[in-house]
Design a protein around this motif. Sequence first.
Motif, PDB file in Angstrom:
ATOM      1  N   LEU A 236      46.882  -0.672  17.221  1.00  0.00           N
ATOM      2  CA  LEU A 236      46.195  -1.465  18.349  1.00  0.00           C
ATOM      3  C   LEU A 236      44.810  -1.778  17.747  1.00  0.00           C
ATOM      4  O   LEU A 236      44.207  -0.787  16.872  1.00  0.00           O
ATOM      5  CB  LEU A 236      45.622   0.053  19.075  1.00  0.00           C
ATOM      6  CG  LEU A 236      44.579  -0.180  19.445  1.00  0.00           C
ATOM      7  CD1 LEU A 236      45.445  -0.887  21.565  1.00  0.00           C
ATOM      8  CD2 LEU A 236      44.455   1.036  20.254  1.00  0.00           C
ATOM      9  N   VAL A 237      44.638  -3.546  18.237  1.00  0.00           N
ATOM     10  CA  VAL A 237      43.624  -3.566  17.829  1.00  0.00           C
ATOM     11  C   VAL A 237      42.565  -3.821  19.110  1.00  0.00           C
ATOM     12  O   VAL A 237      42.528  -4.710  19.798  1.00  0.00           O
ATOM     13  CB  VAL A 237      43.945  -5.119  16.871  1.00  0.00           C
ATOM     14  CG1 VAL A 237      42.019  -5.391  16.413  1.00  0.00           C
ATOM     15  CG2 VAL A 237      44.823  -5.111  15.840  1.00  0.00           C
ATOM     16  N   MET A 238      41.256  -2.698  19.098  1.00  0.00           N
ATOM     17  CA  MET A 238      40.408  -3.389  20.187  1.00  0.00           C
ATOM     18  C   MET A 238      38.793  -3.299  19.826  1.00  0.00           C
ATOM     19  O   MET A 238      38.420  -2.638  18.671  1.00  0.00           O
ATOM     20  CB  MET A 238      40.544  -1.883  20.644  1.00  0.00           C
ATOM     21  CG  MET A 238      39.205  -2.177  22.340  1.00  0.00           C
ATOM     22  SD  MET A 238      40.665  -0.991  23.027  1.00  0.00           S
ATOM     23  CE  MET A 238      39.249  -0.861  24.514  1.00  0.00           C
ATOM     24  N   GLN A 239      38.448  -5.171  20.419  1.00  0.00           N
ATOM     25  CA  GLN A 239      36.704  -5.002  20.405  1.00  0.00           C
ATOM     26  C   GLN A 239      35.862  -3.252  20.783  1.00  0.00           C
ATOM     27  O   GLN A 239      35.888  -3.258  21.896  1.00  0.00           O
ATOM     28  CB  GLN A 239      36.864  -6.244  20.193  1.00  0.00           C
ATOM     29  CG  GLN A 239      34.655  -6.221  20.170  1.00  0.00           C
ATOM     30  CD  GLN A 239      34.447  -7.579  20.219  1.00  0.00           C
ATOM     31  OE1 GLN A 239      35.074  -8.325  21.540  1.00  0.00           O
ATOM     32  NE2 GLN A 239      33.531  -8.590  19.857  1.00  0.00           N
ATOM     33  N   TYR A 240      34.517  -2.791  20.557  1.00  0.00           N
ATOM     34  CA  TYR A 240      34.237  -1.346  20.839  1.00  0.00           C
ATOM     35  C   TYR A 240      32.977  -1.853  20.756  1.00  0.00           C
ATOM     36  O   TYR A 240      32.307  -1.327  21.612  1.00  0.00           O
ATOM     37  CB  TYR A 240      34.389  -0.324  19.246  1.00  0.00           C
ATOM     38  CG  TYR A 240      36.285  -0.158  19.766  1.00  0.00           C
ATOM     39  CD1 TYR A 240      36.156   1.186  20.715  1.00  0.00           C
ATOM     40  CD2 TYR A 240      36.479  -0.100  18.380  1.00  0.00           C
ATOM     41  CE1 TYR A 240      36.964   1.528  20.647  1.00  0.00           C
ATOM     42  CE2 TYR A 240      37.819   0.514  18.127  1.00  0.00           C
ATOM     43  CZ  TYR A 240      38.138   0.982  18.917  1.00  0.00           C
ATOM     44  OH  TYR A 240      39.263   2.262  19.408  1.00  0.00           O
ATOM     45  N   GLY A 241      32.554  -3.265  20.209  1.00  0.00           N
ATOM     46  CA  GLY A 241      30.798  -3.958  20.873  1.00  0.00           C
ATOM     47  C   GLY A 241      30.848  -5.454  19.503  1.00  0.00           C
ATOM     48  O   GLY A 241      31.519  -5.927  19.021  1.00  0.00           O
ATOM     49  N   TRP A 245      34.897  -4.565  15.606  1.00  0.00           N
ATOM     50  CA  TRP A 245      36.806  -3.948  15.632  1.00  0.00           C
ATOM     51  C   TRP A 245      37.737  -3.120  15.155  1.00  0.00           C
ATOM     52  O   TRP A 245      37.260  -3.031  14.012  1.00  0.00           O
ATOM     53  CB  TRP A 245      37.379  -5.437  15.590  1.00  0.00           C
ATOM     54  CG  TRP A 245      37.259  -6.778  15.943  1.00  0.00           C
ATOM     55  CD1 TRP A 245      36.105  -7.477  15.788  1.00  0.00           C
ATOM     56  CD2 TRP A 245      37.777  -7.340  17.313  1.00  0.00           C
ATOM     57  NE1 TRP A 245      36.108  -8.456  17.076  1.00  0.00           N
ATOM     58  CE2 TRP A 245      37.509  -8.292  17.811  1.00  0.00           C
ATOM     59  CE3 TRP A 245      38.521  -7.181  17.517  1.00  0.00           C
ATOM     60  CZ2 TRP A 245      37.723  -9.204  18.830  1.00  0.00           C
ATOM     61  CZ3 TRP A 245      39.311  -7.759  18.947  1.00  0.00           C
ATOM     62  CH2 TRP A 245      38.358  -8.526  19.326  1.00  0.00           C
ATOM     63  N   GLY A 246      37.825  -2.143  15.907  1.00  0.00           N
ATOM     64  CA  GLY A 246      38.601  -1.075  15.604  1.00  0.00           C
ATOM     65  C   GLY A 246      40.308  -1.520  15.337  1.00  0.00           C
ATOM     66  O   GLY A 246      40.733  -1.862  16.131  1.00  0.00           O
ATOM     67  N   GLY A 266      40.596   2.123  10.734  1.00  0.00           N
ATOM     68  CA  GLY A 266      39.558   1.564  10.787  1.00  0.00           C
ATOM     69  C   GLY A 266      38.739   0.940  11.167  1.00  0.00           C
ATOM     70  O   GLY A 266      39.542   0.288  12.336  1.00  0.00           O
ATOM     71  N   ASP A 267      37.560   0.095  11.153  1.00  0.00           N
ATOM     72  CA  ASP A 267      36.521  -0.389  12.082  1.00  0.00           C
ATOM     73  C   ASP A 267      36.554  -1.632  10.858  1.00  0.00           C
ATOM     74  O   ASP A 267      35.781  -2.001   9.589  1.00  0.00           O
ATOM     75  CB  ASP A 267      35.285   0.125  12.535  1.00  0.00           C
ATOM     76  CG  ASP A 267      35.657   0.962  13.050  1.00  0.00           C
ATOM     77  OD1 ASP A 267      36.420   0.792  14.051  1.00  0.00           O
ATOM     78  OD2 ASP A 267      34.736   1.887  12.998  1.00  0.00           O
ATOM     79  N   THR A 272      40.058 -11.693  13.148  1.00  0.00           N
ATOM     80  CA  THR A 272      40.954 -11.585  12.452  1.00  0.00           C
ATOM     81  C   THR A 272      40.976 -10.713  11.145  1.00  0.00           C
ATOM     82  O   THR A 272      42.561 -10.721  11.063  1.00  0.00           O
ATOM     83  CB  THR A 272      40.049 -12.933  11.788  1.00  0.00           C
ATOM     84  OG1 THR A 272      40.210 -13.833  13.052  1.00  0.00           O
ATOM     85  CG2 THR A 272      41.608 -13.574  10.068  1.00  0.00           C
ATOM     86  N   GLU A 273      40.099  -9.855   9.915  1.00  0.00           N
ATOM     87  CA  GLU A 273      40.069  -9.207   9.201  1.00  0.00           C
ATOM     88  C   GLU A 273      40.438  -7.657   9.879  1.00  0.00           C
ATOM     89  O   GLU A 273      41.686  -6.789   9.297  1.00  0.00           O
ATOM     90  CB  GLU A 273      38.910  -8.470   9.250  1.00  0.00           C
ATOM     91  CG  GLU A 273      38.931  -8.393   8.037  1.00  0.00           C
ATOM     92  CD  GLU A 273      37.248  -7.532   7.015  1.00  0.00           C
ATOM     93  OE1 GLU A 273      37.301  -7.019   6.064  1.00  0.00           O
ATOM     94  OE2 GLU A 273      36.224  -8.688   7.894  1.00  0.00           O
ATOM     95  N   ALA A 274      40.420  -7.829  11.442  1.00  0.00           N
ATOM     96  CA  ALA A 274      40.775  -6.242  11.774  1.00  0.00           C
ATOM     97  C   ALA A 274      42.969  -6.412  11.422  1.00  0.00           C
ATOM     98  O   ALA A 274      43.245  -5.499  11.100  1.00  0.00           O
ATOM     99  CB  ALA A 274      40.188  -6.227  13.059  1.00  0.00           C
ATOM    100  N   ILE A 275      43.342  -7.306  12.493  1.00  0.00           N
ATOM    101  CA  ILE A 275      44.488  -7.841  12.348  1.00  0.00           C
ATOM    102  C   ILE A 275      45.019  -7.716  11.018  1.00  0.00           C
ATOM    103  O   ILE A 275      45.857  -6.862  10.350  1.00  0.00           O
ATOM    104  CB  ILE A 275      44.699  -8.585  13.016  1.00  0.00           C
ATOM    105  CG1 ILE A 275      43.758  -8.605  14.724  1.00  0.00           C
ATOM    106  CG2 ILE A 275      46.438  -9.611  13.406  1.00  0.00           C
ATOM    107  CD1 ILE A 275      44.377  -9.890  15.706  1.00  0.00           C
TER     108      ILE A 275
END
Length: 318
Positions: A236-241, A245-246, A266-267, A272-275
């Motif tokens: 799961l990749v989701m923007q928290y603010g 990106w968490g 991690g955050d 792109t970096e989160a994925i």
Amino acid sequence: MALAVGGALLPPAVEPGTLVVAVGPPASGKSTAVARWFPATWRVSLDAYRGWLTDSEADQGASEEALAIRALVLEGRLRRGLTTVCDSTSITAATRADLLARAVLFDRPAIAVLFDTPLEVCEARNAARERTVPVDVLREMHAQLPTADQLLGEGFTAVHHIGPTPKRATMSKDTIAPERIAAAVAVLRKAQEGDEEAHEGLAEFFPEYEGLVMQTDHTRYLKAAADAGMVATHLLVMQYGKGVWGTSVDTYTADFEMPLASVNLGDYPSRTEAIREAVTAATNNGWTLAPEQDWTDYDCGGGEIHIPIHARPSAPTL
């Protein structure tokens, strides 16, 4: 009857041809759940229709036309006996009465899905969105949230109640000690395979509701899950603010309906970096990605991506 599910995001049992009405204030989780549970063609949405008309779902000047589109689609589907899901707040009794009248007109059952999400949770989610609802409006809408009994009294044939987080699921249980990861994964695997006793035993390791991201050694978790023979799960990749990106690995049941555990990866400062980091963590620890076209990407207040992953077959022992 009202279906109390204790906060777990279980999909309602839906008879073909049913009108399903999501009821809840903004940021209560309606669109996220509806998108997970039902095919896109089943859903009618005023926000979506405003977006079609103006390129902005927030343009209230298009609401009258959006309502006309919704009525056309709603009645066309009900007339054909197709299951139809109304994805809007439906907070007022008048709005629900209009929807119920259409179900009655076409002799279709109607169920409500009541998102009884705490106000503080709605406010926090709302604040993290790019397009926010004014706080006073959100609070007023939350105050109008009906009860399950009220919805049944209005004429809904059933109410699926997504209740507040159970009090027993406390933050003191949000960490799995590294030495217990393998045991937790073993129970998860059995629960995925439908072992009811194992499902009940999950409380020893994981809080019994969706949404809490566990803090643990995620690389050890991923490796243990692959070694234990778990077949599939999701990243799961989701923007928290803004700029946050968490990422997490979400372990689901075999039918992918109920999340059993979510482990923090991690955050990161960009999508792109989160994925990249989530994919690297999975592929380095026994998992392979589903084809990119199978990834589910939908907006739930900032964006959310679900990446299916599958355990790589073990090399044969020589």
